[in-house]
Design a protein around this motif. Structure first.
Motif, PDB file in Angstrom:
ATOM      1  N   THR A   1       7.964  40.793  97.928  1.00 16.33           N
ATOM      2  CA  THR A   1       8.699  41.880  98.817  1.00 16.33           C
ATOM      3  C   THR A   1       9.655  42.668  98.160  1.00 16.33           C
ATOM      4  O   THR A   1      10.600  42.332  97.099  1.00 16.33           O
ATOM      5  CB  THR A   1       9.348  40.912 100.030  1.00 16.33           C
ATOM      6  N   ASP A   2       9.488  44.005  98.283  1.00 17.46           N
ATOM      7  CA  ASP A   2      10.321  44.677  97.732  1.00 17.46           C
ATOM      8  C   ASP A   2      11.347  45.217  98.705  1.00 17.46           C
ATOM      9  O   ASP A   2      11.244  45.639  99.848  1.00 17.46           O
ATOM     10  CB  ASP A   2       9.427  46.226  97.782  1.00 17.46           C
ATOM     11  N   ALA A   3      12.479  44.730  98.541  1.00 19.86           N
ATOM     12  CA  ALA A   3      13.780  44.670  99.524  1.00 19.86           C
ATOM     13  C   ALA A   3      14.769  45.687  98.949  1.00 19.86           C
ATOM     14  O   ALA A   3      15.854  45.525  99.377  1.00 19.86           O
ATOM     15  CB  ALA A   3      14.444  43.231  99.210  1.00 19.86           C
TER      16      ALA A   3
ATOM     17  N   GLU B   1       3.996  51.395 101.298  1.00 18.28           N
ATOM     18  CA  GLU B   1       4.902  50.819 100.190  1.00 18.28           C
ATOM     19  C   GLU B   1       5.399  51.927  99.587  1.00 18.28           C
ATOM     20  O   GLU B   1       4.824  52.964  99.506  1.00 18.28           O
ATOM     21  CB  GLU B   1       3.942  49.876  99.354  1.00 18.28           C
ATOM     22  N   HIS B   2       6.182  51.589  98.630  1.00 14.66           N
ATOM     23  CA  HIS B   2       6.868  52.610  97.873  1.00 14.66           C
ATOM     24  C   HIS B   2       5.825  52.907  96.665  1.00 14.66           C
ATOM     25  O   HIS B   2       5.023  52.132  96.250  1.00 14.66           O
ATOM     26  CB  HIS B   2       8.257  52.116  96.890  1.00 14.66           C
ATOM     27  N   ALA B   3       6.130  54.045  96.105  1.00 12.90           N
ATOM     28  CA  ALA B   3       5.174  54.456  94.772  1.00 12.90           C
ATOM     29  C   ALA B   3       5.068  53.404  93.990  1.00 12.90           C
ATOM     30  O   ALA B   3       3.956  53.327  93.134  1.00 12.90           O
ATOM     31  CB  ALA B   3       5.792  55.958  94.240  1.00 12.90           C
ATOM     32  N   SER B   4       6.091  52.721  93.518  1.00 16.25           N
ATOM     33  CA  SER B   4       5.982  51.757  92.381  1.00 16.25           C
ATOM     34  C   SER B   4       4.970  50.583  92.588  1.00 16.25           C
ATOM     35  O   SER B   4       4.370  50.024  91.806  1.00 16.25           O
ATOM     36  CB  SER B   4       7.434  51.257  92.078  1.00 16.25           C
ATOM     37  N   ILE B   5       4.682  50.296  93.886  1.00 17.28           N
ATOM     38  CA  ILE B   5       3.750  49.336  94.398  1.00 17.28           C
ATOM     39  C   ILE B   5       2.334  50.255  94.509  1.00 17.28           C
ATOM     40  O   ILE B   5       1.444  49.778  94.123  1.00 17.28           O
ATOM     41  CB  ILE B   5       4.128  48.748  95.920  1.00 17.28           C
TER      42      ILE B   5
END
Ligand code: PMP
Length: 379
Positions: A175-177, A99-103
């Motif tokens: 979901t991170d879209a 996942e991206h750092a924000s997650i």
């Protein structure tokens, strides 16, 4: 050809001139607060609603299911923390290793205060295993957060299938879209997710504006309290940026993914030409199930940082992975999760955008061939 050959569109995109022009009046002329009841305010409020309408149309969502935020990091954090606050008696979350750092950072914090987080592993191609997901679901799992497309390798993840697995269980699905929006069609009614995040600056709108989709009837607690966005995101709206995002989305709707086809052609042409001219390279990720624009590519024995600097001297801008990690001298967590041999094959990420041309791609290929030859001789 412009001076700058920008091939780092997964890091950010240029704000389209039309988007910029749509925003401009809202700084100096139509500067009203959308909460004010006189014309200067109500007119602005109407424009925000138009932007919301565009976003809702793009995702096939309802108008009231869309809120504006400061970007995908805020949207991701809001969705996760809302799920946490709505489930005080449950302790288990499932996400992935890529996942991206924000997650990742939100999960790290949650672990530090006693939550249990399962990070699904990926195979060498960055794919998750749905059987593993099924096995990891527990009675105290309250949230599953899996990205729609990865920013480094471009893999697209099976969001619909994951939603099917979760269906009927008391689990929220986020979901991170961010990397998917504008590149592949998204229909939230078909996907059955609770929350979805994306960001303006990946779709030719400015940095500092984003979207959180919240499916109707999803329990929700704001991250920032206040009366705006129907009490779901406090703070006076970032009017020009929201209007800019609305315009950028309007352009995506008009384009109807024709740009994605053009971009895919350019990316595939790039990879074919590299194959025809350079020996011993690999492409990371799931090459058969990737975003149209991403090529995460490594040339044996060539250090990615050296390569990036060499390319910069030819005015070509690419990245060594994820821009968000570039301040940290650690290898990419995504490629680590893929068991990548980064000692021998350290990758650069080429991500093509709407405004790149074939001429530019040809220039990049020609330069890469030259530069790889020089760097390989040197080492
Ligand atoms: N998620 C993904 C997959 C991203 O690529 C990014 C941007 N690098 C973000 C979230 C964060 O977006 P923003 O910069 O708008 O906070």
């Amino acid at each position: 050809m412009s001076n700058i050959i920008y091939f780092d569109n997964n890091a950010t995109t240029k704000c389209t001139q039309e988007v910029f022009e749509a925003m401009e009046p809202y700084f100096t002329k139509q500067f009203g607060n959308p909460s004010s009841i006189y014309n200067l305010g109500t007119e602005v409020k109407e424009e925000i609603q138009k932007a919301r309408k565009n976003v809702a149309k793009l995702l096939n969502a309802e108008l009231d299911e869309i809120i504006f935020t400061s970007g995908a990091s805020e949207s991701n954090t809001t969705a996760i923390m809302s799920a946490v606050r709505n489930n005080p008696n449950k302790k288990h979350i499932i996400t992935t290793k890529i996942e991206h750092a924000s997650i990742m950072e939100t999960m790290k914090y949650l672990k530090s205060i006693g939550y249990e987080v399962t990070h699904l592993s990926v195979d060498n191609f960055g794919r998750i295993d749905l059987q593993q997901l099924k096995k990891e679901i527990r009675s105290d799992t309250f949230l599953i957060s899996i990205m729609m497309a990865n920013n480094e390798i471009g893999n697209i993840y099976p969001i619909k299938e994951i939603a099917e697995i979760i269906k009927g269980k008391d689990i929220l699905f986020h979901t991170d879209a961010t990397q998917a929006v504008g590149k592949i069609p998204i229909d939230v009614k078909n996907l059955n997710i609770n929350t979805l995040a994306f960001s303006g600056h990946k779709v030719n709108a400015p940095k500092g504006v984003g979207v959180l989709y919240i499916k109707k009837d999803t329990p929700f607690v704001p991250l920032i309290f206040g009366h705006q966005e129907k009490n779901r995101r406090g703070g006076t709206e970032n009017v020009p940026y929201i209007i800019g995002l609305g315009k950028a989305v309007e352009l995506i709707l008009e384009d109807n993914y024709k740009s994605s086809e053009k971009i895919k052609e350019l990316r595939d042409y790039f990879e074919t030409e590299i194959k025809n001219n350079i020996e011993d390279f690999i492409i990371y990720g799931d090459v058969n199930n990737r975003l149209c624009n991403t090529s995460n590519i490594a040339f044996k024995g060539v250090n990615a940082e050296e390569l990036l600097l060499m390319l910069e001297s030819f005015n070509i801008y690419v990245s060594t992975g994820s821009a968000c990690n570039s301040e940290i001298a650690e290898p990419s967590h995504v490629l680590k999760a893929c068991n990548a041999d980064m000692q021998n094959y350290s990758p650069i990420r080429i991500s093509i955008g709407k405004y790149n041309t074939k001429e530019e791609v040809e220039y990049v290929i020609k330069t890469l061939i030259k530069v790889i030859r020089i760097l390989r001789k040197k080492n």
